[in-house]
Design an enzyme around this catalytic site. Structure first.
Site, mmCIF file in Angstrom:
data_model
loop_
_atom_site.group_PDB
_atom_site.id
_atom_site.type_symbol
_atom_site.label_atom_id
_atom_site.label_comp_id
_atom_site.label_asym_id
_atom_site.label_seq_id
_atom_site.Cartn_x
_atom_site.Cartn_y
_atom_site.Cartn_z
ATOM 1 N N LYS A 1 25.026 78.399 22.451
ATOM 2 C CA LYS A 1 26.488 78.482 22.528
ATOM 3 C C LYS A 1 27.098 77.859 21.266
ATOM 4 C CE LYS A 1 26.543 74.375 25.413
ATOM 5 N NZ LYS A 1 27.204 73.669 26.503
ATOM 6 N N ARG B 1 30.729 68.755 37.661
ATOM 7 C CA ARG B 1 31.431 69.573 36.686
ATOM 8 C C ARG B 1 31.456 70.986 37.284
ATOM 9 N NH1 ARG B 1 29.438 69.895 30.448
ATOM 10 N NH2 ARG B 1 27.836 71.149 31.474
ATOM 11 N N TYR C 1 42.948 57.178 -0.275
ATOM 12 C CA TYR C 1 44.075 56.959 0.630
ATOM 13 C C TYR C 1 43.919 55.637 1.367
ATOM 14 C CZ TYR C 1 45.386 61.867 0.056
ATOM 15 O OH TYR C 1 45.774 63.077 -0.453
ATOM 16 N N MET D 1 40.621 65.304 2.751
ATOM 17 C CA MET D 1 40.454 66.680 3.244
ATOM 18 C C MET D 1 39.313 67.420 2.545
ATOM 19 S SD MET D 1 43.200 69.806 3.474
ATOM 20 C CE MET D 1 44.348 69.052 4.575
HETATM 21 C C1 LIG Z 1 24.311 74.129 31.323
HETATM 22 C C2 LIG Z 1 23.704 73.635 30.065
HETATM 23 N N1 LIG Z 1 22.377 73.676 29.896
HETATM 24 C C3 LIG Z 1 21.777 73.238 28.777
HETATM 25 C C4 LIG Z 1 22.512 72.700 27.750
HETATM 26 C C5 LIG Z 1 21.813 72.190 26.518
HETATM 27 O O1 LIG Z 1 21.984 70.804 26.428
HETATM 28 P P1 LIG Z 1 21.363 69.970 25.201
HETATM 29 O O2 LIG Z 1 22.021 70.463 23.981
HETATM 30 O O3 LIG Z 1 21.731 68.562 25.502
HETATM 31 O O4 LIG Z 1 19.903 70.230 25.233
HETATM 32 C C6 LIG Z 1 23.896 72.623 27.875
HETATM 33 C C7 LIG Z 1 24.687 72.035 26.785
HETATM 34 O O5 LIG Z 1 25.639 71.339 26.943
HETATM 35 C C8 LIG Z 1 24.514 73.099 29.060
HETATM 36 O O6 LIG Z 1 25.848 73.048 29.232
#
Ligand SMILES: Cc1ncc(COP(=O)(O)O)c(C=O)c1O
Length: 364
Positions: free
Chosen positions: A35, A130, A254, A309
């Site tokens: 992701k 969650r 700065y 920046m």
């Molecule tokens: C549902 C879920 N599984 C796995 C992971 C992977 O976690 P990590 O990057 O700590 O291994 C995440 C990341 O936040 C997650 O939300």
């Protein structure tokens, strides 16, 4: 010529880290979590470097479509399932596996006339509070989706696999999970990176590593993964674009946060918070500097003065041969991203994900 900043993504380091996951979880299949543009490393690089994974786990169905367009034929898991009911037909066309975590998603799936089987990873809230069905509602949700023709699997997520003595513990979540799924068919998916590294009793049939694939630490502390044989996948480099000669008492940048304790050389590096470097990096945050001529041999130099920046400033007293054009590593092999994060009161996850679109990416 462009600014000299560059994020190089090393696909063989991806492959190496994936192999480490296989060594640590030899009985499990691997959902590689990609992701947030593969934690800022780009889907392109992940697809190349992690090609031997069993599946990719991500959030957006558009990103799943991108993977299919670019030839990925293996499994894809949508980690938070559907955001809207009308995505279901596309999800099915793309042959994605789906997480289902709430009643609304469950109802969308029941209403949908699936013309081919869809794998569902039903998510249980085993204590993190969650996403997911509470254990008491889990079995009903499971049976309803099973009755609607979906292929059912089980999933939960740990809140504290990277901590000791913090509630809910991995052990308590595992107990809740195992009790709730007792007697139900389907594979399980449990472990994130921290559980893969430190809770080998809590892996499940599918592990879900994210941060460890990128060579950073689930705890945010490099010391915790120093012996895990992971490699940094991203190397963020720039160059010295100017040098200032300061006298004792001169202040830098700065707010004049840093005053020179003696006469010294200051290197100005083309990297700032608009590139994703943390503005809150404290004086002393390390960078690696090529100390010129000596075959690329480098030294660690500290940041001094506030990050701005487009630039940051470093104390060159350790690098007498550094000059305009000398290469600087902001993080990578020489400077763990976790160290920069620690000096900025955050974690490597955040820094990697926040590398700005204006930073060119080179996939090696
Ligand atoms: C549902 C879920 N599984 C796995 C992971 C992977 O976690 P990590 O990057 O700590 O291994 C995440 C990341 O936040 C997650 O939300």
């Amino acid at each position: 010529m462009n600014r000299p900043i560059l994020a190089s993504i090393h696909t063989e380091a991806f492959q190496h880290n994936l192999n480490r996951v296989r060594e640590l979880a030899p009985e499990s299949k691997i959902w590689s979590v990609i992701k947030a543009r593969a934690y800022g490393h780009s889907f392109d690089a992940a697809l190349t470097g992690l090609a031997s994974t069993d599946g990719f786990a991500l959030l957006d169905v558009q990103d799943a479509a991108w993977l299919r367009e670019h030839g990925w034929k293996g499994r894809i898991l949508l980690l938070e399932g559907l955001f809207h009911e009308n995505e279901l037909a596309l999800v099915q066309d793309l042959a994605c596996d789906l997480v289902v975590h709430c009643d609304a998603q469950l109802e969308w799936l029941e209403r949908f006339n699936a013309h081919k089987p869809v794998n569902v990873f039903l998510k249980m809230n085993s204590g993190m509070n969650r996403l997911g069905f509470k254990p008491i509602a889990y079995r009903t949700a499971f049976h309803r989706l099973h009755a609607a023709g979906y292929h059912m699997h089980h999933m939960t997520h740990f809140a504290n696999a990277d901590q000791v003595d913090q509630q809910p513990s991995v052990g308590s979540q595992l107990e809740v999970f195992n009790e709730a799924i007792e007697g139900l068919d389907g594979s399980t998916s449990l472990a994130n990176s921290a559980a893969i590294l430190w809770h080998r009793n809590a892996l499940g049939d599918w592990v879900r590593p994210g941060i460890m694939l990128y060579g950073a630490s689930p705890t945010g502390l490099y010391a915790d993964i120093e012996h895990a044989h992971l490699r940094a996948v991203m190397q963020l480099h720039s160059e010295i674009i100017d040098i200032q000669e300061l006298q004792e008492g001169d202040r830098i940048g700065y707010g004049g946060r840093y005053a020179a304790p003696t006469s010294m050389r200051i290197g100005v590096v083309a990297c700032g918070y608009a590139d994703g470097y943390p503005r809150h990096a404290k004086d002393g945050t390390p960078v690696w500097v090529n100390n010129a001529s000596k075959n690329g041999e480098g030294v660690i130099c500290p940041i001094v003065g506030r990050v701005s920046m487009d630039m940051l400033t470093i104390d060159l007293r350790n690098a007498p041969f550094a000059h305009i054009g000398s290469v600087v590593e902001l993080w990578g092999d020489q400077v763990p991203v976790d160290t920069v994060a620690q000096m900025s009161d955050t974690v490597g996850y955040e820094l990697l994900c926040a590398v700005a679109p204006r930073v060119p990416v080179e996939i090696k």
